[in-house]
Design a protein around this motif. Structure first.
Motif, PDB file in Angstrom:
ATOM      1  N   TRP A 104       0.893  -1.217  -0.002  1.00 28.49           N
ATOM      2  CA  TRP A 104      -0.001   0.032  -0.103  1.00 28.49           C
ATOM      3  C   TRP A 104       0.862   1.344   0.000  1.00 28.49           C
ATOM      4  O   TRP A 104       0.600   2.145  -0.713  1.00 28.49           O
ATOM      5  N   ILE A 105       1.690   0.990   0.639  1.00 29.91           N
ATOM      6  CA  ILE A 105       2.725   2.403   0.794  1.00 29.91           C
ATOM      7  C   ILE A 105       3.382   2.587  -0.508  1.00 29.91           C
ATOM      8  O   ILE A 105       3.690   3.722  -1.049  1.00 29.91           O
ATOM      9  N   GLY A 106       3.868   1.545  -1.224  1.00 27.03           N
ATOM     10  CA  GLY A 106       4.533   1.728  -2.413  1.00 27.03           C
ATOM     11  C   GLY A 106       3.445   2.304  -3.397  1.00 27.03           C
ATOM     12  O   GLY A 106       3.982   3.214  -4.209  1.00 27.03           O
ATOM     13  N   LYS A 107       2.345   1.858  -3.331  1.00 34.22           N
ATOM     14  CA  LYS A 107       1.221   2.428  -4.348  1.00 34.22           C
ATOM     15  C   LYS A 107       1.247   4.165  -3.838  1.00 34.22           C
ATOM     16  O   LYS A 107       1.070   4.782  -5.072  1.00 34.22           O
ATOM     17  N   ARG A 108       1.022   4.264  -2.770  1.00 34.35           N
ATOM     18  CA  ARG A 108       1.007   5.717  -2.361  1.00 34.35           C
ATOM     19  C   ARG A 108       2.193   6.544  -3.068  1.00 34.35           C
ATOM     20  O   ARG A 108       2.158   7.623  -3.345  1.00 34.35           O
ATOM     21  N   GLN A 109       3.346   6.156  -2.884  1.00 37.91           N
ATOM     22  CA  GLN A 109       4.581   6.497  -3.424  1.00 37.91           C
ATOM     23  C   GLN A 109       4.629   6.930  -4.922  1.00 37.91           C
ATOM     24  O   GLN A 109       4.672   8.025  -5.305  1.00 37.91           O
ATOM     25  N   TYR A 110       3.891   5.960  -5.574  1.00 39.81           N
ATOM     26  CA  TYR A 110       3.635   5.964  -7.044  1.00 39.81           C
ATOM     27  C   TYR A 110       2.786   7.190  -7.511  1.00 39.81           C
ATOM     28  O   TYR A 110       2.802   7.891  -8.303  1.00 39.81           O
ATOM     29  N   CYS A 111       1.526   7.197  -6.647  1.00 36.49           N
ATOM     30  CA  CYS A 111       0.685   8.274  -6.740  1.00 36.49           C
ATOM     31  C   CYS A 111       1.140   9.520  -6.513  1.00 36.49           C
ATOM     32  O   CYS A 111       0.888  10.590  -7.542  1.00 36.49           O
ATOM     33  N   ILE A 112       1.928   9.880  -5.631  1.00 36.45           N
ATOM     34  CA  ILE A 112       2.448  11.236  -5.528  1.00 36.45           C
ATOM     35  C   ILE A 112       3.470  11.523  -6.700  1.00 36.45           C
ATOM     36  O   ILE A 112       2.982  12.949  -7.086  1.00 36.45           O
ATOM     37  N   LYS A 113       4.079  10.525  -7.193  1.00 36.80           N
ATOM     38  CA  LYS A 113       4.910  11.066  -8.404  1.00 36.80           C
ATOM     39  C   LYS A 113       3.974  11.372  -9.598  1.00 36.80           C
ATOM     40  O   LYS A 113       4.105  12.308 -10.489  1.00 36.80           O
ATOM     41  N   GLU A 114       2.848  10.591  -9.668  1.00 38.96           N
ATOM     42  CA  GLU A 114       2.073  10.917 -10.741  1.00 38.96           C
ATOM     43  C   GLU A 114       1.451  12.091 -10.654  1.00 38.96           C
ATOM     44  O   GLU A 114       1.133  12.969 -11.806  1.00 38.96           O
ATOM     45  N   TYR A 115       0.875  12.624  -9.363  1.00 35.64           N
ATOM     46  CA  TYR A 115       0.153  13.590  -9.132  1.00 35.64           C
ATOM     47  C   TYR A 115       1.438  14.922  -9.457  1.00 35.64           C
ATOM     48  O   TYR A 115       0.913  16.077 -10.085  1.00 35.64           O
ATOM     49  N   MET A 116       2.525  14.706  -9.218  1.00 31.56           N
ATOM     50  CA  MET A 116       3.701  15.413  -9.628  1.00 31.56           C
ATOM     51  C   MET A 116       3.788  15.747 -11.042  1.00 31.56           C
ATOM     52  O   MET A 116       3.651  16.894 -11.629  1.00 31.56           O
ATOM     53  N   LYS A 117       3.787  14.716 -11.873  1.00 34.04           N
ATOM     54  CA  LYS A 117       3.965  14.838 -13.266  1.00 34.04           C
ATOM     55  C   LYS A 117       2.550  15.575 -13.944  1.00 34.04           C
ATOM     56  O   LYS A 117       2.838  16.188 -14.662  1.00 34.04           O
ATOM     57  N   GLY A 118       1.418  15.360 -13.348  1.00 39.27           N
ATOM     58  CA  GLY A 118       0.207  15.926 -13.684  1.00 39.27           C
ATOM     59  C   GLY A 118       0.217  17.496 -13.480  1.00 39.27           C
ATOM     60  O   GLY A 118      -0.144  18.203 -14.351  1.00 39.27           O
ATOM     61  N   TYR A 119       0.883  17.818 -12.456  1.00 34.44           N
ATOM     62  CA  TYR A 119       1.055  19.374 -12.137  1.00 34.44           C
ATOM     63  C   TYR A 119       1.905  19.888 -13.210  1.00 34.44           C
ATOM     64  O   TYR A 119       1.668  20.956 -13.643  1.00 34.44           O
TER      65      TYR A 119
END
Length: 229
Positions: A104-119
């Motif tokens: 779950w922690i790994g998935k959250r870290q991936y989500c943060i990277k994706e939000y940063m890319k989207g920004y």
């Protein structure tokens, strides 16, 4: 949420979740009352674990809905990035991490990277696009340059500079509370914008070494003012 920072709801729910986990033994006893053991476990999770995971999922859903009410895609991504990062750090620093698990922690870290890319794409893509127009043939480029000179319109570089400054001014009051995440985002902006500028100078066949160096210094100075709130 208009500054992109941590919402009051995220802070409140994380305090509540930590409190639930702290008293999980007593809570398991309370939740078990009046139920058979078969009803208490789903995929090896007891009642408190299911409650915690359900609360986190509900918090995610509420944050997603809230973010869609914001005025711009880049601000939406910033809010999601900040709050997802905040929740992750709170969980990693508490016993809640034992419930959610490393996957779950790994998935959250991936989500943060994706939000940063989207920004980056939403906020700085339109800025860099001003310098990435399709290449023209020599004759068309000459004709375009002559017409630009005669019409005295702004050059792509002037439009880029204006758009860059306008974007910085718009985001000057936005916030990234975590110093580590804030610095990472600033570096990513530099990596996103600077190569496009250098490539544009090369396409013009200009000796832009000094100009590029000056620009990079000014760009970095401006970006380092962002996200302090």
């Amino acid at each position: 949420m208009q500054d992109g920072g941590i919402t009051a709801r995220s802070g409140y729910l994380m305090r509540y979740i930590r409190l639930v986990v702290k008293h999980r033994s007593s809570l398991d006893t309370i939740l078990r009352h009046g139920h058979s053991d078969d009803l208490l476990t789903v995929e090896g999770m007891n009642s408190t674990c299911r409650l915690v995971l359900g609360l986190i999922a509900d918090m995610d859903t509420a944050l997603e809905k809230q973010s869609k009410l914001l005025s711009s895609k880049e601000l939406q991504c910033l809010v999601l990035m900040n709050n997802t990062h905040y929740v992750l750090q709170e969980i990693k620093q508490s016993d809640v991490r034992l419930i959610v698990g490393s996957r779950w922690i790994g998935k959250r870290q991936y989500c943060i990277k994706e939000y940063m890319k989207g920004y980056l794409t939403a906020a700085w893509g339109p800025v860099t696009n001003l310098l990435t127009a399709k290449s023209l043939s020599p004759s068309k480029r000459l004709r375009t340059n002559v017409l630009s000179f005669l019409s005295a319109g702004p050059t792509p570089l002037q439009n880029f500079t204006w758009s860059f400054n306008e974007t910085c001014n718009t985001q000057m009051c936005w916030k990234v509370p975590c110093p580590v995440l804030r610095e990472e985002l600033r570096v990513k902006i530099m990596e996103f914008v600077t190569p496009v500028y250098h490539a544009h100078l090369e396409s013009l066949k200009q000796s832009g070494r000094g100009t590029a160096a000056d620009f990079k210094l000014g760009l970095k100075s401006k970006i380092n003012e962002l996200f302090e709130g």
